[in-house]
Scaffold this active site. Sequence first.
Site, PDB file in Angstrom:
ATOM      1  N   GLU A  56       0.850  -1.196   0.000  1.00  0.00           N
ATOM      2  CA  GLU A  56       0.000   0.000   0.000  1.00  0.00           C
ATOM      3  C   GLU A  56       0.880   1.239   0.000  1.00  0.00           C
ATOM      4  OE1 GLU A  56      -2.989  -0.008   3.069  1.00  0.00           O
ATOM      5  OE2 GLU A  56      -3.774   1.948   2.449  1.00  0.00           O
ATOM      6  N   ASN A 217     -12.188  -1.620  -1.292  1.00  0.00           N
ATOM      7  CA  ASN A 217     -11.530  -2.179  -0.107  1.00  0.00           C
ATOM      8  C   ASN A 217     -12.299  -1.737   1.141  1.00  0.00           C
ATOM      9  OD1 ASN A 217      -9.072  -3.085   1.609  1.00  0.00           O
ATOM     10  ND2 ASN A 217      -9.344  -0.939   2.193  1.00  0.00           N
ATOM     11  N   GLU A 218     -12.557  -2.646   2.025  1.00  0.00           N
ATOM     12  CA  GLU A 218     -13.252  -2.341   3.284  1.00  0.00           C
ATOM     13  C   GLU A 218     -14.369  -1.314   3.043  1.00  0.00           C
ATOM     14  OE1 GLU A 218     -10.426  -1.570   6.485  1.00  0.00           O
ATOM     15  OE2 GLU A 218      -9.752  -3.651   6.417  1.00  0.00           O
ATOM     16  N   TYR A 290      -6.917  -8.859  11.606  1.00  0.00           N
ATOM     17  CA  TYR A 290      -5.679  -8.445  12.263  1.00  0.00           C
ATOM     18  C   TYR A 290      -5.671  -8.945  13.702  1.00  0.00           C
ATOM     19  CZ  TYR A 290      -4.535  -5.387   8.357  1.00  0.00           C
ATOM     20  OH  TYR A 290      -4.197  -4.913   7.122  1.00  0.00           O
ATOM     21  N   GLU A 353      -6.060  -9.385   3.738  1.00  0.00           N
ATOM     22  CA  GLU A 353      -5.257  -8.641   4.720  1.00  0.00           C
ATOM     23  C   GLU A 353      -5.253  -9.457   6.002  1.00  0.00           C
ATOM     24  OE1 GLU A 353      -6.043  -4.447   5.452  1.00  0.00           O
ATOM     25  OE2 GLU A 353      -6.515  -4.140   3.332  1.00  0.00           O
ATOM     26  N   GLN A 403       1.888  -5.805   6.040  1.00  0.00           N
ATOM     27  CA  GLN A 403       2.191  -5.513   4.653  1.00  0.00           C
ATOM     28  C   GLN A 403       3.674  -5.799   4.405  1.00  0.00           C
ATOM     29  OE1 GLN A 403       0.886  -1.720   3.215  1.00  0.00           O
ATOM     30  NE2 GLN A 403      -1.084  -1.806   4.291  1.00  0.00           N
TER      31      GLN A 403
HETATM   32  O1  AHR Z   1      -3.108  -2.417   6.396  1.00  0.00           O
HETATM   33  C1  AHR Z   1      -3.477  -1.164   6.899  1.00  0.00           C
HETATM   34  C2  AHR Z   1      -4.940  -0.865   6.716  1.00  0.00           C
HETATM   35  O2  AHR Z   1      -5.685  -1.802   7.419  1.00  0.00           O
HETATM   36  C3  AHR Z   1      -5.465  -0.984   5.309  1.00  0.00           C
HETATM   37  O3  AHR Z   1      -5.254   0.148   4.556  1.00  0.00           O
HETATM   38  C4  AHR Z   1      -6.929  -1.196   5.533  1.00  0.00           C
HETATM   39  O4  AHR Z   1      -7.551  -1.896   4.479  1.00  0.00           O
HETATM   40  C5  AHR Z   1      -6.959  -1.953   6.838  1.00  0.00           C
HETATM   41  O5  AHR Z   1      -7.886  -1.438   7.711  1.00  0.00           O
END
Ligand code: AHR
Length: 554
Positions: A56, A217-218, A290, A353, A403
Amino acid sequence: MKLLGRREFLESSLLATSGLALIYPRSTRAADSRVEILVNEPVAEISPNIYGHFVEHLGAVVYDGIWVGENSRIANINGIRQSLVEALKRIKAPLFRYPGGCFADSYNWRDGIGERTKRPRRTNFWYGVAGKDVPENSTSRVEPNEFGTNEFLRFCQLVGGKPYLAANLRSLPAQDFLEWVEYCNSPAGSTTLADQRERGPLGSREPFGVEFWGIGNESWGCGGNLLPDEYAQEFRRYTAAVPGYKFPQKFIGAGASSDDLNWTRGFFERMREKGEDIFRKVYGWGIHHYSWNVAGGRTNDWNDAKGDAVKFNPEQYYELLREADKIERFLLEHWTIMGEYDRQHRVKIAVDEWGSWHRPGSELKPAHLLGQQNTMRDALVAALSLDIFNRHADKIVMANIAQLVNCLHSLFLADGDKFLLTPTYHVFEMYTPHMGAKNVRAVFSVPQIKYDRNGKSTDFWGLSGSASVKGKQLALTVTNPHMGEKRETEIVVRGARIASAAARVLSTGDVHAHNTFENPRAVEPRSETVTVKNDTLVFNFAPASVTLLQLNLL
Ligand code: AHR
């Protein structure tokens, strides 16, 4: 990502409460543990794309991480960091998602093509979110657009990985998406955009042949704050008639975060109203997960529940593993809902992600927004997650760790001419035998372990892993989460005989261990010999370790 409360990004305070010094006595568990591998019970082929990555325009992922510029003193190929390309080739990196993340829904791809000196400078998405906390000189404040479509696609070509581009659904019309596809994929000389593709720096006469396209995205958050039925409508509109040229089209929907089952149900329900055939349009449903909450149930606050990347206590160590482990249940729950509407399960899961997300403070520099160190604990998070993806190879078509470099759960850290491989890189390297192999069932019969969670003794699994077979080679990867105890384990293969075996082990005496520019090889795998007797092998899994056992079958 939630848009509110992002001020913490650049906080540099360290978690004061860490209990680093707590050392467990070293001991061995007797062979009360057993792993049985059932080679005649295949699940599915493990898509190599499960070992994918995410890039990103954020912090120092692109600028300095990947792109050093053609005139840099740092060894580069067409401006792209050479050491990074070489390291990625060694792990056969198959796939790269780009340009975000949240950035994607603010990005106009036209800003990143043509002569570099003429490209516009724009306010980066992350400046909009984190505001004054973004350092003045950061490319997360002003995006220079030196790195754009041609540069990214050149990077993919150099590594040998496939591109996965995320379209801007929030702030550009569908026409811009169609034109980005045309720019990338229309035949040589056939359109004005094909000519532009050829003329640009790192231009290509031949189409790039991009197959994977993310539709936003999201979209439930930074990608538009949409409701699931609104997103279903947008998805249908964006994908209704996209020129394929001669390339397969694989559209990925902006799926749910962790356990947000309503988002999945809402999308699939509204899509289904058009008839079940509509699911042919959806190659993958993106799930983001996450691991960030190490508060042991004391809080779920996005800022307060996070811990430091390096200074964590035993409870925070186990809690991070527990958070990562939850993805298995989430994947099954989403999958079940998806199957209620898409009864043939045409749509598969794309975990586009995933990874650890710690509180700020361990980044190399303030400009490395969302940058963090990467310890043995993160290596274990990576290993147990990849094992989960392997075990569900019948459902998961791709996964992208977030990332690639200088960011959340990165494989690399880079600063100028300094460059290192994190413990997580070594996990990816150790897991390469699984790529494209057939996942087979492995039954772990292992006593639970215990740790103290907010004053109460809590269970966690004793060993976990996955197995795969390619020809006569069997790969078994195993994580031992226990901070202080080895685990002696009998490994039995059902349906084949073991000719010989070898092991690679990633472990250190300290779960906080990490690589630095001063000591870049503090954490790296070692080889161990393995003795096979009467078709059985007994292996001692080291405390807090990741192990690859490679078995040659008869
Ligand atoms: O990876 C960082 C951020 O986390 C990304 O931009 C987003 O898609 C997610 O919330």
